[in-house]
Design a protein around this motif. Structure first.
Motif, PDB file in Angstrom:
ATOM      1  N   LEU A  53      20.111-100.710  56.193  1.00  0.00           N
ATOM      2  CA  LEU A  53      21.330-100.537  55.400  1.00  0.00           C
ATOM      3  C   LEU A  53      21.447-101.606  54.328  1.00  0.00           C
ATOM      4  O   LEU A  53      21.929-101.343  53.236  1.00  0.00           O
ATOM      5  CB  LEU A  53      22.570-100.566  56.301  1.00  0.00           C
ATOM      6  N   ALA A  54      21.011-102.814  54.642  1.00  0.00           N
ATOM      7  CA  ALA A  54      21.158-103.926  53.692  1.00  0.00           C
ATOM      8  C   ALA A  54      20.400-103.682  52.391  1.00  0.00           C
ATOM      9  O   ALA A  54      20.845-104.123  51.332  1.00  0.00           O
ATOM     10  CB  ALA A  54      20.694-105.226  54.342  1.00  0.00           C
ATOM     11  N   VAL A  55      19.292-102.984  52.433  1.00  0.00           N
ATOM     12  CA  VAL A  55      18.544-102.733  51.200  1.00  0.00           C
ATOM     13  C   VAL A  55      19.304-101.795  50.269  1.00  0.00           C
ATOM     14  O   VAL A  55      18.992-101.722  49.085  1.00  0.00           O
ATOM     15  CB  VAL A  55      17.117-102.184  51.465  1.00  0.00           C
ATOM     16  N   LYS A  56      20.310-101.119  50.756  1.00  0.00           N
ATOM     17  CA  LYS A  56      21.118-100.223  49.924  1.00  0.00           C
ATOM     18  C   LYS A  56      22.249-100.971  49.223  1.00  0.00           C
ATOM     19  O   LYS A  56      22.936-100.410  48.385  1.00  0.00           O
ATOM     20  CB  LYS A  56      21.670 -99.085  50.768  1.00  0.00           C
ATOM     21  N   ILE A  57      22.458-102.240  49.581  1.00  0.00           N
ATOM     22  CA  ILE A  57      23.521-103.043  48.984  1.00  0.00           C
ATOM     23  C   ILE A  57      22.879-103.934  47.927  1.00  0.00           C
ATOM     24  O   ILE A  57      22.066-104.788  48.227  1.00  0.00           O
ATOM     25  CB  ILE A  57      24.222-103.906  50.048  1.00  0.00           C
ATOM     26  N   LEU A  58      23.249-103.692  46.669  1.00  0.00           N
ATOM     27  CA  LEU A  58      22.689-104.463  45.565  1.00  0.00           C
ATOM     28  C   LEU A  58      23.685-105.514  45.117  1.00  0.00           C
ATOM     29  O   LEU A  58      24.863-105.223  44.931  1.00  0.00           O
ATOM     30  CB  LEU A  58      22.328-103.539  44.397  1.00  0.00           C
ATOM     31  N   PHE A  79      32.134-103.228  52.614  1.00  0.00           N
ATOM     32  CA  PHE A  79      31.157-103.406  51.544  1.00  0.00           C
ATOM     33  C   PHE A  79      31.554-102.540  50.358  1.00  0.00           C
ATOM     34  O   PHE A  79      31.245-101.354  50.317  1.00  0.00           O
ATOM     35  CB  PHE A  79      29.754-103.030  52.025  1.00  0.00           C
ATOM     36  N   VAL A  80      32.282-103.123  49.411  1.00  0.00           N
ATOM     37  CA  VAL A  80      32.733-102.397  48.222  1.00  0.00           C
ATOM     38  C   VAL A  80      32.297-103.178  46.985  1.00  0.00           C
ATOM     39  O   VAL A  80      32.166-104.409  47.018  1.00  0.00           O
ATOM     40  CB  VAL A  80      34.257-102.178  48.216  1.00  0.00           C
ATOM     41  N   GLU A  81      32.069-102.459  45.895  1.00  0.00           N
ATOM     42  CA  GLU A  81      31.651-103.094  44.652  1.00  0.00           C
ATOM     43  C   GLU A  81      32.674-104.129  44.224  1.00  0.00           C
ATOM     44  O   GLU A  81      33.880-103.910  44.318  1.00  0.00           O
ATOM     45  CB  GLU A  81      31.459-102.042  43.567  1.00  0.00           C
ATOM     46  N   PRO A 115      28.529-111.337  44.269  1.00  0.00           N
ATOM     47  CA  PRO A 115      29.345-110.120  44.313  1.00  0.00           C
ATOM     48  C   PRO A 115      28.456-108.890  44.530  1.00  0.00           C
ATOM     49  O   PRO A 115      27.303-108.864  44.103  1.00  0.00           O
ATOM     50  CB  PRO A 115      30.004-110.080  42.941  1.00  0.00           C
ATOM     51  N   ILE A 116      29.001-107.886  45.179  1.00  0.00           N
ATOM     52  CA  ILE A 116      28.292-106.610  45.361  1.00  0.00           C
ATOM     53  C   ILE A 116      28.369-105.856  44.039  1.00  0.00           C
ATOM     54  O   ILE A 116      29.457-105.632  43.508  1.00  0.00           O
ATOM     55  CB  ILE A 116      28.911-105.784  46.499  1.00  0.00           C
ATOM     56  N   MET A 117      27.217-105.476  43.523  1.00  0.00           N
ATOM     57  CA  MET A 117      27.152-104.786  42.240  1.00  0.00           C
ATOM     58  C   MET A 117      27.136-103.259  42.401  1.00  0.00           C
ATOM     59  O   MET A 117      27.696-102.547  41.579  1.00  0.00           O
ATOM     60  CB  MET A 117      25.906-105.215  41.465  1.00  0.00           C
ATOM     61  N   ARG A 118      26.472-102.780  43.448  1.00  0.00           N
ATOM     62  CA  ARG A 118      26.344-101.331  43.640  1.00  0.00           C
ATOM     63  C   ARG A 118      25.979-101.058  45.086  1.00  0.00           C
ATOM     64  O   ARG A 118      25.305-101.851  45.728  1.00  0.00           O
ATOM     65  CB  ARG A 118      25.245-100.791  42.721  1.00  0.00           C
ATOM     66  N   ILE A 119      26.414 -99.918  45.585  1.00  0.00           N
ATOM     67  CA  ILE A 119      26.056 -99.459  46.924  1.00  0.00           C
ATOM     68  C   ILE A 119      25.245 -98.185  46.750  1.00  0.00           C
ATOM     69  O   ILE A 119      25.705 -97.225  46.128  1.00  0.00           O
ATOM     70  CB  ILE A 119      27.309 -99.154  47.788  1.00  0.00           C
ATOM     71  N   PRO A 178      18.466-106.341  46.075  1.00  0.00           N
ATOM     72  CA  PRO A 178      19.019-105.941  47.372  1.00  0.00           C
ATOM     73  C   PRO A 178      19.536-107.144  48.159  1.00  0.00           C
ATOM     74  O   PRO A 178      19.029-108.265  48.011  1.00  0.00           O
ATOM     75  CB  PRO A 178      17.841-105.306  48.110  1.00  0.00           C
ATOM     76  N   LEU A 179      20.506-106.904  48.975  1.00  0.00           N
ATOM     77  CA  LEU A 179      21.087-107.935  49.836  1.00  0.00           C
ATOM     78  C   LEU A 179      20.019-108.640  50.662  1.00  0.00           C
ATOM     79  O   LEU A 179      20.104-109.842  50.910  1.00  0.00           O
ATOM     80  CB  LEU A 179      22.137-107.290  50.746  1.00  0.00           C
ATOM     81  N   THR A 180      18.997-107.922  51.063  1.00  0.00           N
ATOM     82  CA  THR A 180      17.940-108.497  51.900  1.00  0.00           C
ATOM     83  C   THR A 180      17.143-109.585  51.188  1.00  0.00           C
ATOM     84  O   THR A 180      16.428-110.338  51.829  1.00  0.00           O
ATOM     85  CB  THR A 180      16.962-107.406  52.380  1.00  0.00           C
TER      86      THR A 180
END
Length: 67
Positions: free
Chosen positions: A61-66, A32-34, A13-17, A2-4
């Motif tokens: 919300l940040a914990v939802k951004i991997l 925030f896009v993959e 890079p963002i891997m998954r939302i 997670p982003l956190t």
């Protein structure tokens, strides 16, 4: 991860939302896009400031951004 879990100054890079369709759409509207690179600028009072269109997000919300 997670982003956190990222350290201040770290970039990945963002891997998954994750989250509901409504949450994912909201985060996408904020930039925030993959595949997009994200960098943590600071952590102030439970909010992360990241370098993706200079968005500020709550840890909820940040914990939802991997990354």
């Amino acid at each position: 991860m997670p982003l956190t879990m990222m350290s201040i100054g770290e970039s990945r890079p963002i891997m998954r939302i994750g989250g509901s369709a409504q949450v994912r759409a909201h985060l996408e509207n904020l930039g925030f896009v993959e595949g997009e690179r994200i960098r943590v600028v600071s952590d102030i009072s439970g909010n992360l400031i990241v370098q993706v269109k200079d968005a500020r997000v709550s840890k909820e919300l940040a914990v939802k951004i991997l990354v």
